[in-house]
Design an enzyme around this catalytic site. Structure first.
Site, short mmCIF file in Angstrom:
data_model
loop_
_atom_site.label_atom_id
_atom_site.label_comp_id
_atom_site.label_asym_id
_atom_site.label_seq_id
_atom_site.Cartn_x
_atom_site.Cartn_y
_atom_site.Cartn_z
N LYS A 28 40.34 33.49 3.33
CA LYS A 28 40.04 34.84 3.82
C LYS A 28 39.33 35.75 2.82
CE LYS A 28 41.57 34.58 7.96
NZ LYS A 28 40.50 33.78 8.55
N HIS A 31 32.62 23.92 12.20
CA HIS A 31 33.80 23.09 12.43
C HIS A 31 34.62 23.66 13.59
CE1 HIS A 31 34.01 21.02 8.20
NE2 HIS A 31 32.87 20.82 8.82
N TYR A 51 42.90 31.95 11.72
CA TYR A 51 41.97 31.21 10.86
C TYR A 51 40.52 31.52 11.22
CZ TYR A 51 40.42 27.49 7.75
OH TYR A 51 39.83 26.78 6.73
N TYR A 97 44.25 20.28 5.23
CA TYR A 97 45.25 20.98 4.43
C TYR A 97 46.49 20.10 4.46
CZ TYR A 97 42.48 25.33 4.84
OH TYR A 97 41.50 26.28 4.77
N PRO A 113 43.92 31.42 -1.71
CA PRO A 113 42.81 30.80 -0.98
C PRO A 113 43.22 30.00 0.26
CG PRO A 113 43.25 29.61 -3.01
CD PRO A 113 44.11 30.83 -3.04
C1 PHB Z 1 36.72 25.58 -0.28
O1 PHB Z 1 35.92 24.88 0.34
O2 PHB Z 1 36.57 25.83 -1.49
C2 PHB Z 1 37.89 26.12 0.42
C3 PHB Z 1 38.02 25.94 1.78
C4 PHB Z 1 39.12 26.43 2.46
C5 PHB Z 1 40.10 27.10 1.74
C6 PHB Z 1 39.97 27.30 0.38
C7 PHB Z 1 38.87 26.81 -0.28
O3 PHB Z 1 41.20 27.55 2.41
#
Ligand code: PHB
Ligand code: APR
Length: 389
Positions: A296, A72, A384, A200, A292
């Site tokens: 990280k 991505h 990120y 997000y 999460p």
């Molecule tokens: C996930 O795909 O489970 C996932 C992706 C990004 C995050 C947290 C969880 O920041």
């Protein structure tokens, strides 16, 4: 039984260290209290930094990842009903790889089985002895028989609830912790993602994250209260809430389906310092937890393990203890960068229960700044995709 290194825990940290050491000709035994099926049943995040992919390649386990994983170039951040793209590739020239932690763990387990390196699953009552001496040893019970493993070093890769960190005298540790007043309710489902990149989303109803595992599988989350229970959420209720938060256009075009897995995770920041006591070295969740939101956790486990692998290789190749002595400081520096970033992302994107109106405005203003400023976007992107190892 004897090995140069005793690795406690067969999560991604322990398995990755095992593979790297095997490649370097250093022998290690892995002791894991659960079954392989149980370890593979845990659903966790799925975003890999380039540095993590490089370490997996170094360990010789990158083949399936390179043929199946998605890369991505950016993520989308939703706020006040609009979405803004953070274009990693344009901003900092890097991308992330989307590949579930379960798949990373499976690849590592298969590689270990293929090289016939010893892993003892269902090792009960693991205890560490004389860890501050030059001759540490580990005892455990396997199939009802108590056994002893002598070693030069112990790698504590046994997660937050493991025995390794607890074997360090309390007076020798400094603990730092922040509990966030909410959790994430996550659902895994076999439907094609209606989004190209992760979203997000901040919304008045709380945070939501739209993620994916493949072209046919999604992973989605909604912020929930700490006393919420999975049983309180039918799949229909989950999807209805997720759609209200993720953005109208996505909600209108997405398909939903039955959950394969549904769980609630609390959000916490935690660091134990130092990451070493005598001949024992902590790596991964045994030493630190991040919420999460910054994706990280697995990446930090990989960087710890890489530093530890380098230090152990130096010791066995050149009899140098310098890198072992620097391990904790080197790892913690990177850990705190990720702790800061994960805390910042979490604070930016979640409404805190009973949030002070002043902080509400500051949060809104910070989002506004992020969407208008190239510098702010570059900072998010740089963190990120992963700071240098
Ligand atoms: C996930 O795909 O489970 C996932 C992706 C990004 C995050 C947290 C969880 O920041
Ligand atoms: N004896 C042996 N094994 C143990 C013990 C013990 N006393 N206690 C725990 N374990 C095992 C657990 O069963 C688990 O399989 O140690 C392993 C630790 O694995 P993880 O919790 O996955 O931790 P780690 O390998 O550091 O992985 C970090 O996992 O939680 C995520 O966000 C985190 O993605 C990151 C990654």
């Amino acid at each position: 039984m004897r090995s140069q290194v005793a690795i406690i825990g067969a999560g991604p940290a322990g398995l990755l260290l095992g593979q790297l050491l095997y490649k370097a000709g250093i022998d290690a035994v892995i002791l894991e209290q659960r079954t392989p099926e149980y370890v593979l049943g845990r659903i966790r995040a799925g975003v890999l930094e380039q540095g993590t992919v490089d370490i997996l390649d170094l360990a010789g386990v990158g083949a399936r990842l390179h043929s199946q994983a998605m890369t991505h170039d950016g993520v989308e951040i939703g706020a006040s009903g609009h979405r803004h793209r953070i274009a990693f590739k344009d901003l900092v020239g890097k991308v992330v790889t989307v590949y579930g932690q379960t798949e990373v763990t499976r690849d590592l387990m298969e590689a270990r089985a293929a090289c016939d390196a010893p892993s003892i699953y269902e090792a009960e009552s693991v205890e560490l002895h004389d860890i501050s001496s030059a001759r540490p040893w580990v005892t455990f019970v396997h199939k009802g028989v108590k056994q002893r493993l002598d070693c030069d070093f112990i790698a504590g890769c046994d997660g937050y609830h493991g025995v390794s960190r607890r074997s360090i005298p309390a007076a020798a540790l400094s603990l730092f912790e922040r509990i966030y007043p909410f959790g994430w309710l996550g659902v895994l489902a076999d439907v094609p993602p209606a989004w190209d990149e992760l979203i997000y989303a901040d919304s008045e109803r709380g945070f939501a994250l739209a993620s994916m595992r493949s072209e046919t599988r999604v992973r989605c989350y909604v912020q929930c209260s700490l006393d919420d229970k999975v049983e309180h959420w039918s799949d229909e209720q989950f999807w209805a809430e997720f759609k209200r938060r993720v953005g109208e256009d996505v909600a209108a075009r997405m398909t939903t389906g039955p959950s394969i897995e549904k769980s609630i995770a609390p959000l916490r920041s935690f660091v134990a310092e130092p990451m070493r006591y005598g001949q024992m070295f902590l790596a991964g969740d045994a030493a630190h937890i991040v919420p999460p939101t910054g994706a990280k956790g697995l990446n930090l486990a990989a960087s710890d393990v890489f530093y530890l692998y380098e230090a152990l290789s130096d010791y066995y190749r050149r009899e140098s203890r310098a890198a072992l002595d620097q391990y904790s400081g080197r790892a913690l520096r990177r850990v705190w960068q990720a702790v800061r970033f994960s805390w910042w992302m979490t604070s930016l994107l979640h409404r805190f229960p009973g949030e002070d109106p002043f902080f509400g405005r500051i949060r809104g203003s910070e989002l506004d700044y992020l969407f208008r400023s190239d510098a702010a976007q570059r900072s998010l992107a740089e963190n990120y995709v992963g700071l240098p190892l």
